[in-house]
Design a protein around this motif. Structure first.
Motif, PDB file in Angstrom:
ATOM      1  N   GLY A  46       0.810  -1.215   0.000  1.00  0.00           N
ATOM      2  CA  GLY A  46       0.000   0.000   0.000  1.00  0.00           C
ATOM      3  C   GLY A  46       0.835   1.253   0.000  1.00  0.00           C
ATOM      4  N   GLY A  47       2.104   1.124  -0.341  1.00  0.00           N
ATOM      5  CA  GLY A  47       2.983   2.281  -0.390  1.00  0.00           C
ATOM      6  C   GLY A  47       2.804   3.069  -1.671  1.00  0.00           C
ATOM      7  N   VAL A  48       3.350   4.276  -1.656  1.00  0.00           N
ATOM      8  CA  VAL A  48       3.233   5.197  -2.782  1.00  0.00           C
ATOM      9  C   VAL A  48       4.628   5.629  -3.199  1.00  0.00           C
ATOM     10  CG1 VAL A  48       2.339   7.441  -3.538  1.00  0.00           C
ATOM     11  CG2 VAL A  48       0.989   6.003  -1.981  1.00  0.00           C
ATOM     12  N   ALA A  49       4.896   5.624  -4.497  1.00  0.00           N
ATOM     13  CA  ALA A  49       6.201   6.047  -5.000  1.00  0.00           C
ATOM     14  C   ALA A  49       6.501   7.466  -4.539  1.00  0.00           C
ATOM     15  CB  ALA A  49       6.219   5.964  -6.524  1.00  0.00           C
ATOM     16  N   GLY A  50       7.713   7.657  -4.027  1.00  0.00           N
ATOM     17  CA  GLY A  50       8.117   8.959  -3.532  1.00  0.00           C
ATOM     18  C   GLY A  50       7.808   9.185  -2.068  1.00  0.00           C
ATOM     19  N   ARG A  51       6.840   8.434  -1.532  1.00  0.00           N
ATOM     20  CA  ARG A  51       6.465   8.582  -0.116  1.00  0.00           C
ATOM     21  C   ARG A  51       6.909   7.399   0.722  1.00  0.00           C
ATOM     22  NH1 ARG A  51       0.305   9.095  -0.053  1.00  0.00           N
ATOM     23  NH2 ARG A  51       0.716   8.623   2.138  1.00  0.00           N
ATOM     24  N   HIS A  52       7.017   6.224   0.084  1.00  0.00           N
ATOM     25  CA  HIS A  52       7.393   5.005   0.800  1.00  0.00           C
ATOM     26  C   HIS A  52       8.502   4.292   0.042  1.00  0.00           C
ATOM     27  CE1 HIS A  52       3.096   5.750   1.876  1.00  0.00           C
ATOM     28  NE2 HIS A  52       3.577   5.528   3.085  1.00  0.00           N
ATOM     29  N   VAL A 148      -3.976 -14.298  14.987  1.00  0.00           N
ATOM     30  CA  VAL A 148      -3.706 -13.094  14.207  1.00  0.00           C
ATOM     31  C   VAL A 148      -4.114 -11.895  15.051  1.00  0.00           C
ATOM     32  CG1 VAL A 148      -4.404 -11.752  12.182  1.00  0.00           C
ATOM     33  CG2 VAL A 148      -3.977 -14.210  11.967  1.00  0.00           C
ATOM     34  N   ASN A 149      -3.206 -10.922  15.169  1.00  0.00           N
ATOM     35  CA  ASN A 149      -3.542  -9.671  15.833  1.00  0.00           C
ATOM     36  C   ASN A 149      -4.142  -8.700  14.824  1.00  0.00           C
ATOM     37  OD1 ASN A 149      -2.719  -9.978  18.660  1.00  0.00           O
ATOM     38  ND2 ASN A 149      -0.645 -10.192  17.849  1.00  0.00           N
ATOM     39  N   ASP A 150      -5.130  -7.933  15.251  1.00  0.00           N
ATOM     40  CA  ASP A 150      -5.847  -7.010  14.362  1.00  0.00           C
ATOM     41  C   ASP A 150      -5.009  -5.736  14.201  1.00  0.00           C
ATOM     42  OD1 ASP A 150      -7.582  -5.344  13.010  1.00  0.00           O
ATOM     43  OD2 ASP A 150      -9.341  -5.912  14.184  1.00  0.00           O
ATOM     44  N   VAL A 151      -4.092  -5.778  13.238  1.00  0.00           N
ATOM     45  CA  VAL A 151      -3.157  -4.666  13.057  1.00  0.00           C
ATOM     46  C   VAL A 151      -3.857  -3.360  12.688  1.00  0.00           C
ATOM     47  CG1 VAL A 151      -1.323  -3.844  11.518  1.00  0.00           C
ATOM     48  CG2 VAL A 151      -1.078  -6.028  12.687  1.00  0.00           C
ATOM     49  N   PRO A 152      -4.847  -3.348  11.788  1.00  0.00           N
ATOM     50  CA  PRO A 152      -5.524  -2.071  11.525  1.00  0.00           C
ATOM     51  C   PRO A 152      -6.200  -1.479  12.757  1.00  0.00           C
ATOM     52  CG  PRO A 152      -5.944  -3.604   9.753  1.00  0.00           C
ATOM     53  CD  PRO A 152      -5.264  -4.397  10.834  1.00  0.00           C
ATOM     54  N   ALA A 153      -6.847  -2.319  13.567  1.00  0.00           N
ATOM     55  CA  ALA A 153      -7.521  -1.808  14.763  1.00  0.00           C
ATOM     56  C   ALA A 153      -6.517  -1.336  15.803  1.00  0.00           C
ATOM     57  CB  ALA A 153      -8.436  -2.880  15.350  1.00  0.00           C
ATOM     58  N   ILE A 154      -5.427  -2.078  15.983  1.00  0.00           N
ATOM     59  CA  ILE A 154      -4.379  -1.640  16.921  1.00  0.00           C
ATOM     60  C   ILE A 154      -3.747  -0.354  16.410  1.00  0.00           C
ATOM     61  CG2 ILE A 154      -2.133  -2.243  17.910  1.00  0.00           C
ATOM     62  CD1 ILE A 154      -3.061  -5.194  17.763  1.00  0.00           C
ATOM     63  N   GLY A 155      -3.509  -0.306  15.107  1.00  0.00           N
ATOM     64  CA  GLY A 155      -2.940   0.909  14.526  1.00  0.00           C
ATOM     65  C   GLY A 155      -3.813   2.126  14.749  1.00  0.00           C
ATOM     66  N   ALA A 156      -5.121   1.950  14.709  1.00  0.00           N
ATOM     67  CA  ALA A 156      -6.022   3.081  14.905  1.00  0.00           C
ATOM     68  C   ALA A 156      -5.863   3.689  16.292  1.00  0.00           C
ATOM     69  CB  ALA A 156      -7.468   2.641  14.679  1.00  0.00           C
ATOM     70  N   VAL A 157      -5.690   2.847  17.329  1.00  0.00           N
ATOM     71  CA  VAL A 157      -5.529   3.405  18.678  1.00  0.00           C
ATOM     72  C   VAL A 157      -4.130   3.995  18.853  1.00  0.00           C
ATOM     73  CG1 VAL A 157      -7.256   1.824  19.616  1.00  0.00           C
ATOM     74  CG2 VAL A 157      -4.845   1.214  19.784  1.00  0.00           C
ATOM     75  N   ARG A 163       1.253   7.977  18.669  1.00  0.00           N
ATOM     76  CA  ARG A 163       2.470   7.179  18.788  1.00  0.00           C
ATOM     77  C   ARG A 163       2.778   6.523  17.433  1.00  0.00           C
ATOM     78  NH1 ARG A 163       2.242   6.586  24.500  1.00  0.00           N
ATOM     79  NH2 ARG A 163       0.649   8.102  25.134  1.00  0.00           N
ATOM     80  N   ARG A 164       3.868   5.763  17.396  1.00  0.00           N
ATOM     81  CA  ARG A 164       4.325   5.106  16.177  1.00  0.00           C
ATOM     82  C   ARG A 164       4.220   3.582  16.334  1.00  0.00           C
ATOM     83  NH1 ARG A 164       3.843   8.335  12.422  1.00  0.00           N
ATOM     84  NH2 ARG A 164       5.112   6.903  11.180  1.00  0.00           N
ATOM     85  N   MET A 165       4.300   2.857  15.208  1.00  0.00           N
ATOM     86  CA  MET A 165       4.137   1.414  15.282  1.00  0.00           C
ATOM     87  C   MET A 165       5.104   0.717  14.323  1.00  0.00           C
ATOM     88  SD  MET A 165       0.612  -0.787  15.415  1.00  0.00           S
ATOM     89  CE  MET A 165       0.066  -0.766  13.713  1.00  0.00           C
ATOM     90  N   ILE A 166       5.602  -0.441  14.760  1.00  0.00           N
ATOM     91  CA  ILE A 166       6.408  -1.334  13.932  1.00  0.00           C
ATOM     92  C   ILE A 166       5.660  -2.655  13.848  1.00  0.00           C
ATOM     93  CG2 ILE A 166       8.566  -2.642  13.800  1.00  0.00           C
ATOM     94  CD1 ILE A 166       9.895  -0.218  15.210  1.00  0.00           C
ATOM     95  N   VAL A 167       5.452  -3.150  12.627  1.00  0.00           N
ATOM     96  CA  VAL A 167       4.645  -4.355  12.405  1.00  0.00           C
ATOM     97  C   VAL A 167       5.540  -5.484  11.919  1.00  0.00           C
ATOM     98  CG1 VAL A 167       2.690  -5.356  11.175  1.00  0.00           C
ATOM     99  CG2 VAL A 167       2.650  -2.929  11.831  1.00  0.00           C
ATOM    100  N   ASP A 168       5.620  -6.551  12.712  1.00  0.00           N
ATOM    101  CA  ASP A 168       6.260  -7.796  12.293  1.00  0.00           C
ATOM    102  C   ASP A 168       5.218  -8.583  11.501  1.00  0.00           C
ATOM    103  OD1 ASP A 168       7.047 -10.442  12.055  1.00  0.00           O
ATOM    104  OD2 ASP A 168       7.768 -10.637  14.106  1.00  0.00           O
ATOM    105  N   GLN A 183      -2.382   3.499   7.110  1.00  0.00           N
ATOM    106  CA  GLN A 183      -1.841   3.418   8.466  1.00  0.00           C
ATOM    107  C   GLN A 183      -0.581   4.281   8.580  1.00  0.00           C
ATOM    108  OE1 GLN A 183      -2.773  -1.244   9.228  1.00  0.00           O
ATOM    109  NE2 GLN A 183      -2.270  -0.008  11.000  1.00  0.00           N
ATOM    110  N   PRO A 184      -0.744   5.596   8.581  1.00  0.00           N
ATOM    111  CA  PRO A 184       0.412   6.497   8.610  1.00  0.00           C
ATOM    112  C   PRO A 184       1.195   6.443   9.910  1.00  0.00           C
ATOM    113  CG  PRO A 184      -1.623   7.742   8.878  1.00  0.00           C
ATOM    114  CD  PRO A 184      -2.018   6.339   8.520  1.00  0.00           C
TER     115      PRO A 184
END
Length: 376
Positions: A46-52, A148-157, A163-168, A183-184
């Motif tokens: 879901g990245g964008v050229a020039g931004r990711h 499976v952990n709900d990464v989008p829902a965790i990311g929202a909080v 804060r920032r997040m690192i996803v394995d 998920q910025p």
């Protein structure tokens, strides 16, 4: 041999054949292939050229995870030290915590059972209770238990808390959906070549926002594990360049696997196949009398665990060898406190292979004298 572990996975003949070449990684003829892989992976995330950017690193999943932790979570000696919250609901969360601690990062543990995904509300409460936490590290697909952990829902909080997040996403990427643009708050999503894309081992990848990489120069305290240095090298020498000698044959084979992945329909198609694999295995193993470790509503599509039969004399290694004689190879260890058996549902396998595996399971259980009513 049918390989049913959560990585390295069963691969296609075309992918294995792609390893049988000699390549100079610095050759300009190979550079376009490498650049194309980086761009395809960025787009898949879901990245964008020039931004990711896609930042590859030699080694296993632990290597790319450590690199992300070192690069984006400032050490305690930094002007603004980082503090990492990790939901602890599996063996790979344990490993992330160890990687962070041994890199000198401050870690806060959020205890949780390994039988279901962590509640986003629990993450939100932990962040509210400790304003010094700068990052959350989360394992998307926990192959220690299958959740499976709900990464989008965790990311929202995490995003709401600033804060920032690192996803394995080592065993998730390519099968479970992920959208970096949505998920910025994510500094890095990391994964490897030998899981759901169905390539061979040897490479890790981090997809990251450019501005976060640029702001993280000097954090890593390691040349080998510095993703900012990977980025700077690409800026200086070109996106087809490497810092150190890579497993270039594995990279070439990964490009073949990636093209097959896209031709098959990408992430949605791969998730559908793996979910069906898991359903067949889960239901079939229960019919043999094996007790799943997880309730179905918490069962992820990557790997399924079953309690070892509670009968005298049952030994996992003997069972693994009995399965091997029938053409199926599973893990000979478990990461859960309770004795379990781990059977992967990913790789170049489908319903026919899962049914073949169930027949092998039946035969191995019978060889060891485990009757259906004894298995659970």
């Amino acid at each position: 041999m049918l390989l049913l572990i959560p990585g390295p996975v069963q691969t296609r003949p075309e992918v294995r054949a792609a390893m049988a070449v000699d390549i100079a990684p610095w050759d300009r003829d190979f550079a376009p292939e490498y650049i194309a892989i980086r761009e395809k992976l960025r787009d898949l995330a879901g990245g964008v050229a020039g931004r990711h950017v896609c930042l590859p690193l030699q080694g296993a999943g632990h290597f790319i995870t450590e690199a992300a932790l070192r690069t984006f979570v400032p050490a305690g000696t930094a002007p603004a030290p980082g503090r990492l919250l990790i939901p602890m609901n599996g063996a790979y969360a344990d490993r992330m915590a160890r990687l962070a601690r041994e890199a000198g990062r401050e870690v806060v543990l959020l205890p949780a059972p390994d039988t279901r995904g962590v509640a986003p509300e629990a993450v939100a409460a932990a962040l509210a209770a400790d304003p010094a936490i700068t990052h959350v590290g989360v394992v998307y697909s926990e192959t220690g238990s299958g959740i499976v952990n709900d990464v989008p829902a965790i990311g929202a909080v995490v995003r709401a808390a600033g804060r920032r997040m690192i996803v394995d996403a080592v065993s998730a990427f390519g099968a479970l959906p992920f959208d970096l643009s949505a998920q910025p708050e994510v500094d890095a999503v990391v994964f490897t070549s030998n899981k759901c894309i169905e390539g061979l081992p040897g490479l890790g990848f981090a997809i990251c926002p450019v501005e976060r990489v640029a702001a993280s120069r000097g954090n890593a305290q390691s040349w080998s594990f510095d993703l900012a240095d990977v980025y700077d090298t690409a800026q200086r020498a070109g996106w087809g360049s490497f810092r150190f000698t890579p497993p270039v044959q594995a990279l070439h084979a990964f490009g073949v696997a990636l093209d097959i992945f896209l031709a098959e329909g990408g992430q949605p198609a791969r998730l559908a196949r793996y979910r069906e694999n898991c359903r067949i295995l889960y239901e079939g193993a229960r019919a043999l009398g094996l007790e799943p470790y997880l309730a179905w509503e918490h069962q992820g599509p990557i790997i399924a665990l079953f309690h070892q039969p509670r009968v005298p004399g049952f030994e996992l290694q003997r069972f693994v060898e009995a399965l091997k004689r029938r053409g199926v190879l599973i893990s000979n260890f478990h990461n859960t406190e309770a004795p379990t058996m781990r059977i992967g549902c990913i790789g170049h396998v489908g319903p026919d292979e899962m049914r073949f595996a169930l027949n092998a399971l039946r035969g191995a259980l019978e060889e060891m004298g485990v009757r259906r009513r004894d298995a659970a």
